[in-house]
Write a protein that holds these residues in place. Structure first.
Motif, PDB file in Angstrom:
ATOM      1  N   HIS A   1      -9.354  -8.206   1.630  1.00 13.71           N
ATOM      2  CA  HIS A   1      -8.070  -8.140   2.308  1.00 13.71           C
ATOM      3  C   HIS A   1      -8.059  -9.020   3.544  1.00 13.71           C
ATOM      4  N   SER A   2      -9.163  -9.029   4.267  1.00 12.77           N
ATOM      5  CA  SER A   2      -9.263  -9.875   5.450  1.00 12.77           C
ATOM      6  C   SER A   2      -9.175 -11.349   5.097  1.00 12.77           C
TER       7      SER A   2
ATOM      8  N   GLN B   1       0.812  -1.217   0.000  1.00 12.71           N
ATOM      9  CA  GLN B   1       0.000   0.000   0.000  1.00 12.71           C
ATOM     10  C   GLN B   1       0.842   1.261   0.000  1.00 12.71           C
TER      11      GLN B   1
ATOM     12  N   SER C   1      -9.637   0.009   8.677  1.00 14.10           N
ATOM     13  CA  SER C   1      -9.953  -1.406   8.716  1.00 14.10           C
ATOM     14  C   SER C   1      -9.768  -2.009   7.326  1.00 14.10           C
ATOM     15  N   LEU C   2      -9.476  -3.305   7.352  1.00 13.59           N
ATOM     16  CA  LEU C   2      -9.275  -4.017   6.095  1.00 13.59           C
ATOM     17  C   LEU C   2     -10.591  -4.176   5.355  1.00 13.59           C
ATOM     18  N   THR C   3     -10.489  -4.155   4.062  1.00 14.79           N
ATOM     19  CA  THR C   3     -11.678  -4.514   3.288  1.00 14.79           C
ATOM     20  C   THR C   3     -11.873  -6.015   3.407  1.00 14.79           C
TER      21      THR C   3
ATOM     22  N   ALA D   1      -5.683 -12.076   4.251  1.00 11.69           N
ATOM     23  CA  ALA D   1      -4.867 -12.118   5.469  1.00 11.69           C
ATOM     24  C   ALA D   1      -5.062 -13.436   6.212  1.00 11.69           C
TER      25      ALA D   1
END
Lengths: 238, 238
Positions: B8-9, A187, B3-5, B12
């Motif tokens: 993305h979560s 990012q 916060s992650l979208t 992760a």
DNA sequence: AATCTCCTTTGGTCTATACCAGAAGTGGTA
DNA sequence: TACCACTTCTGGTATAGACCAAAGGAGATT
């Protein structure tokens, strides 16, 4: 399946416009929604087509601004040490450099290992981004052993760092070990180059070895469509 | 947005499973629909997460079979000429070679130019795919000037072609010029490596120059997650 | 044991829609 | 002319669902 899928067709149409010159190098493509309307396809198909062309290196995007036709890639020999700016000039390109940061910082673990420092040692870190013809295409981060480069941070860090190493610090006899891999931008990196996180990039690492010791560890992240590496070998008898 | 979208979560979560060893190198990931059910996300999010990890080089897919955890990349110095098989053995990897085709064919324009042949000249073309630990990762296509390599097609073409050039044809004193760029696979190439068209790959071209003439033009397409190039420089005083 | 057929599983492709958030453009105001 | 506020445009993210087609698995047959 012999016939093209919808998004392949869309990609082929756009590619044809690029190759014909109808969409010139550097020019902006129609918006995603514009492509939907013009070609009567769903937005998912339009996006898939654009992603396909991006992967081919034919187009690039500026984050939330639009899609653009990629210019010809910059030809780069990572094993050479002459000035990137001079290289660019030789290719009728214009290279600019912007210093992002220059500071003394704790070494990341990988860098500490390379520079043979303890885990908590400090290093000098110079971060720059570079543009070719006005487009940010390269993010470089260089780590220097503090003891080998006194007063580094007070020097002009926008020019050739290689020349500094050689001329200002006298490291003339040296070797470079290079690593090359495919690595999309995270990012922070993406933000610096004005692209989306995850944009395809080539990661180039360069270790400068003097008397068997690594004194500079450098990492370059190049937008994948902006570069083509060309390494001229030397004649061997092996 | 701190916060992650969602995707993305998901990425992760999967990445965490990989790093923890819960998902071992080479093992198969849950199916896309399995991830949807387990994590309560839409299929688009599951796919975006997988594509994200693929771009990172952490996972790969076999076309319509599933997603797998990428093994460690093969370390490769493209400027060296020793046997890839020996290189692999040194890294505790197993390299296999399969000859796909070997024939006399019309030279593609780019190749004709490199080999200094007329547009309609014929060349000898050898195409092979290679696997590392059972996974097809490399597709190579080599073009030879016919007059420099008589009877080439009747030789064993599954071993070191470099050794052939040197030992069987006596080209000992030579230079290699190398090009490296990011280039996803086209449909034919992807099929050979059992992946989807457009899969990220690194394209490596190698021209063998003898007495100022190019006698072999080679192209290697490597799956991007399967390789890490490492070029050891030589000490210079420049 | 090998082959064939059918079924299941897998990723691939596609639709339509909605909303978010960053970036730029535009017009008004000082 | 510069700045500010608002609007518009842009790509990003997400939903639910449907259908396609390739690949493999399983069971039957030879």
């Amino acid at each position: 399946m012999n016939s093209l899928t919808t998004y392949h067709s869309v990609a082929a149409r756009l590619q044809s416009s690029i190759h014909s010159g109808e969409l010139a190098s550097g020019s902006k493509l129609p918006s995603e929604r514009g492509i939907c309307e013009q070609l009567g396809v769903s937005r998912v198909n339009a996006r898939d087509a654009l992603h396909f062309l991006e992967a081919q290196g034919l187009i690039y995007r500026l984050n939330r601004i639009g899609w653009f036709v990629s210019p010809a890639p910059f030809i780069y020999d990572p094993t050479q040490t002459h000035s990137l700016r001079d290289e660019a000039r030789a290719q009728n390109r214009q290279l600019e450099t912007e210093l992002i940061s220059a500071n003394r910082t704790a070494a990341p673990a990988v860098i500490a290992r390379k520079l043979e420092l303890s885990a908590t040692a400090a290093v000098l870190n110079v971060v720059r981004r570079r543009s070719v013809d006005g487009r940010w295409v390269l993010l470089e981060s260089c780590y220097y052993r503090e003891e080998d480069f006194p007063d580094l941070l007070s020097k002009d860090l926008t020019g050739s760092l290689n020349a500094l190493v050689r001329d200002a610090y006298g490291f003339k006899k040296r070797r470079q070990d290079i690593g090359i891999s495919s690595k999309p931008l995270n990012q922070t990196q993406a933000q610096q180059l004005q692209v989306r996180e995850g944009s395809p990039a080539l990661k180039l690492s360069r270790d400068l070895i003097v008397d068997g010791r690594c004194i500079v560890a450098e990492t370059e992240h190049w937008l994948h469509d902006a570069i083509e590496m060309s390494i001229r070998g030397r004649t061997t008898a092996g």
